[in-house]
Design a protein around this motif. Structure first.
Motif, PDB file in Angstrom:
ATOM      1  N   PRO A  37       8.739  34.769  10.779  1.00 35.94           N
ATOM      2  CA  PRO A  37       8.067  33.660  11.467  1.00 35.94           C
ATOM      3  C   PRO A  37       7.975  33.898  12.976  1.00 35.94           C
ATOM      4  CG  PRO A  37       9.785  32.862   9.977  1.00 35.94           C
ATOM      5  CD  PRO A  37       9.962  34.341  10.076  1.00 35.94           C
ATOM      6  N   ALA A  38       6.942  33.333  13.608  1.00 30.73           N
ATOM      7  CA  ALA A  38       6.834  33.400  15.069  1.00 30.73           C
ATOM      8  C   ALA A  38       8.047  32.694  15.671  1.00 30.73           C
ATOM      9  CB  ALA A  38       5.544  32.745  15.534  1.00 30.73           C
ATOM     10  N   PRO A  39       8.690  33.291  16.665  1.00 29.15           N
ATOM     11  CA  PRO A  39       9.931  32.717  17.194  1.00 29.15           C
ATOM     12  C   PRO A  39       9.736  31.521  18.114  1.00 29.15           C
ATOM     13  CG  PRO A  39       9.368  34.682  18.418  1.00 29.15           C
ATOM     14  CD  PRO A  39       8.359  34.576  17.305  1.00 29.15           C
ATOM     15  N   GLY A  40       8.497  31.291  18.558  1.00 26.64           N
ATOM     16  CA  GLY A  40       8.283  30.231  19.547  1.00 26.64           C
ATOM     17  C   GLY A  40       8.730  30.684  20.924  1.00 26.64           C
ATOM     18  N   MET A  59      12.658  49.520  18.478  1.00 20.71           N
ATOM     19  CA  MET A  59      13.899  49.889  19.162  1.00 20.71           C
ATOM     20  C   MET A  59      13.671  49.619  20.647  1.00 20.71           C
ATOM     21  SD  MET A  59      15.148  53.286  17.098  1.00 20.71           S
ATOM     22  CE  MET A  59      16.797  53.161  17.826  1.00 20.71           C
ATOM     23  N   ARG A  60      14.211  48.517  21.128  1.00 20.97           N
ATOM     24  CA  ARG A  60      13.843  48.005  22.442  1.00 20.97           C
ATOM     25  C   ARG A  60      14.740  48.556  23.546  1.00 20.97           C
ATOM     26  NH1 ARG A  60      14.754  43.465  25.533  1.00 20.97           N
ATOM     27  NH2 ARG A  60      16.532  43.008  24.193  1.00 20.97           N
ATOM     28  N   LYS A  61      16.016  48.160  23.569  1.00 27.49           N
ATOM     29  CA  LYS A  61      16.934  48.631  24.608  1.00 27.49           C
ATOM     30  C   LYS A  61      18.226  49.202  24.034  1.00 27.49           C
ATOM     31  CE  LYS A  61      15.546  45.787  28.585  1.00 27.49           C
ATOM     32  NZ  LYS A  61      16.035  44.838  29.616  1.00 27.49           N
ATOM     33  N   GLY A  62      18.786  48.510  23.049  1.00 32.13           N
ATOM     34  CA  GLY A  62      20.013  48.985  22.430  1.00 32.13           C
ATOM     35  C   GLY A  62      21.209  48.965  23.356  1.00 32.13           C
ATOM     36  N   TYR A  84      16.973  39.872  18.247  1.00 32.82           N
ATOM     37  CA  TYR A  84      16.294  39.243  17.112  1.00 32.82           C
ATOM     38  C   TYR A  84      15.059  38.478  17.582  1.00 32.82           C
ATOM     39  CZ  TYR A  84      16.366  37.303  12.314  1.00 32.82           C
ATOM     40  OH  TYR A  84      16.070  36.978  11.008  1.00 32.82           O
ATOM     41  N   TYR A  85      15.147  37.833  18.735  1.00 34.86           N
ATOM     42  CA  TYR A  85      14.009  37.110  19.305  1.00 34.86           C
ATOM     43  C   TYR A  85      12.825  38.054  19.540  1.00 34.86           C
ATOM     44  CZ  TYR A  85      11.163  34.942  22.986  1.00 34.86           C
ATOM     45  OH  TYR A  85      10.115  34.470  23.745  1.00 34.86           O
ATOM     46  N   HIS A  86      13.093  39.178  20.189  1.00 37.17           N
ATOM     47  CA  HIS A  86      12.012  40.135  20.469  1.00 37.17           C
ATOM     48  C   HIS A  86      11.505  40.789  19.184  1.00 37.17           C
ATOM     49  CE1 HIS A  86      11.949  39.809  24.781  1.00 37.17           C
ATOM     50  NE2 HIS A  86      13.264  39.937  24.840  1.00 37.17           N
ATOM     51  N   PHE A  87      12.405  40.974  18.218  1.00 38.13           N
ATOM     52  CA  PHE A  87      12.000  41.525  16.926  1.00 38.13           C
ATOM     53  C   PHE A  87      11.044  40.571  16.216  1.00 38.13           C
ATOM     54  CE2 PHE A  87      13.158  42.430  12.335  1.00 38.13           C
ATOM     55  CZ  PHE A  87      12.444  43.621  12.274  1.00 38.13           C
ATOM     56  N   GLN A  88      11.323  39.290  16.265  1.00 39.38           N
ATOM     57  CA  GLN A  88      10.424  38.329  15.635  1.00 39.38           C
ATOM     58  C   GLN A  88       9.099  38.214  16.379  1.00 39.38           C
ATOM     59  OE1 GLN A  88      13.658  35.197  13.809  1.00 39.38           O
ATOM     60  NE2 GLN A  88      11.533  34.589  13.952  1.00 39.38           N
ATOM     61  N   ARG A  89       9.105  38.446  17.673  1.00 38.96           N
ATOM     62  CA  ARG A  89       7.857  38.423  18.434  1.00 38.96           C
ATOM     63  C   ARG A  89       6.908  39.504  17.943  1.00 38.96           C
ATOM     64  NH1 ARG A  89       8.689  40.140  23.632  1.00 38.96           N
ATOM     65  NH2 ARG A  89       6.556  39.526  24.135  1.00 38.96           N
ATOM     66  N   HIS A 105       4.099  47.081  18.290  1.00 42.10           N
ATOM     67  CA  HIS A 105       5.033  47.640  19.262  1.00 42.10           C
ATOM     68  C   HIS A 105       4.586  47.416  20.704  1.00 42.10           C
ATOM     69  CE1 HIS A 105       7.604  49.892  16.354  1.00 42.10           C
ATOM     70  NE2 HIS A 105       6.506  49.801  15.618  1.00 42.10           N
ATOM     71  N   THR A 106       3.341  46.973  20.906  1.00 42.66           N
ATOM     72  CA  THR A 106       2.912  46.657  22.271  1.00 42.66           C
ATOM     73  C   THR A 106       3.497  45.321  22.724  1.00 42.66           C
ATOM     74  OG1 THR A 106       0.868  45.543  21.554  1.00 42.66           O
ATOM     75  CG2 THR A 106       0.761  47.920  21.945  1.00 42.66           C
ATOM     76  N   VAL A 107       3.870  44.484  21.766  1.00 47.68           N
ATOM     77  CA  VAL A 107       4.536  43.212  22.094  1.00 47.68           C
ATOM     78  C   VAL A 107       5.989  43.481  22.472  1.00 47.68           C
ATOM     79  CG1 VAL A 107       5.318  40.997  21.163  1.00 47.68           C
ATOM     80  CG2 VAL A 107       3.028  41.844  20.621  1.00 47.68           C
TER      81      VAL A 107
END
Length: 261
Positions: free
Chosen positions: A115-118, A221-224, A104-109, A215-217
């Motif tokens: 919102p920006a996750p900080g 679908m990151r690692k799963g 969820y953190y990387h999804f918000q990034r 998607h460059t951030v």
């Protein structure tokens, strides 16, 4: 079709979607603005609803032919009442909270519709406090778990799907009244595998404007994987998380797997 609508918000590539509260649960403002419409959504008895905590268009939904497959991130107490009144079949998928937090953190990034996750440290505290969109993970999974014995809810675990996808897909098939042969199950297992879906534009959100999802951030679908939290949690954070988890989950018998042995 999702029961959360963000498509109408206009992005210029710099701003983030504002948020507000609905009945104490943090939500993107488009969801807040149309809450009455969401709450009064009329389900049909043959609807299938997929419900998850995040990282697990109503008018369009009304026009969809039956049977409809809908999805939501809403906690059970915010679910439009018609789904229960119509005795709809619901599939809920839960993921262990440590991996869920990281994902969820990387999804918000990468997703400007949230919102920006900080910093990771800030996000860690906000997640534990339930100060993220769609509310507390703990309340979410416990609410749906408690409801599963009163309603037609198939409660699945992400980790089980990863470990034995064919078995879990068979469960889903039986739940929705489908009798699938082995070769069909094997095809479904292949096409729903993480590596295949990551390359599928219908699943990887690559068609969404980079002004919304960059998607460059971080790829949608990151690692799963199961256990990626070990690459993010410090020893102190893990100890703090475990203590908090034991307190908040003391009133339930749900068991999560935080890694594969």
């Amino acid at each position: 079709m999702a029961l959360n609508k963000m498509e109408d918000f206009k992005f210029d590539g710099t701003e983030r979607l504002p948020v507000d509260y609905v009945k104490g649960i943090l939500q993107p403002t488009p969801t807040c603005d149309m809450w009455d419409q969401i709450w009064n959504f009329q389900a049909k008895s043959d609807d299938l609803l997929i419900a998850t905590y995040p990282k697990a268009g109503l008018d369009q939904a009304n026009e969809m032919p039956s049977p409809r497959t809908l999805k939501t991130h809403l906690p059970i107490h915010l679910l439009p009442p018609s789904f229960i009144e119509k005795n709809c079949k619901i599939i809920y998928v839960a993921r262990n909270p440590k991996d869920n937090m990281v994902s969820y953190y990387h999804f918000q990034r990468m997703n400007k519709a949230l919102p920006a996750p900080g910093t990771w440290e800030e996000y860690f505290e906000n997640f534990l406090a339930g100060k993220v969109c769609w509310g507390s993970w703990h309340d979410h999974v416990k609410g749906w778990w408690k409801a599963k014995d009163q309603h037609r809810i198939l409660y699945l675990f992400y980790e089980d799907v990863k470990k034995n996808p064919k078995h879990e897909i068979q469960k889903v098939a039986e739940f929705i009244g489908k009798n699938l042969h082995d070769e069909v199950l094997d095809k479904i297992v292949h096409h729903t595998s993480f590596d295949v879906m990551k390359q599928n534009p219908m699943a990887n959100y690559s068609s969404i404007s980079t002004k919304i999802m960059n998607h460059t951030v971080s790829p949608f679908m990151r690692k799963g994987t199961v256990g990626d939290w070990k690459n993010h949690f410090t020893v102190a954070q893990n100890e703090r998380f475990n203590e908090d988890y034991e307190k908040k989950m003391a009133d339930t018998n749900i068991t999560f797997h935080f890694q594969f042995s």
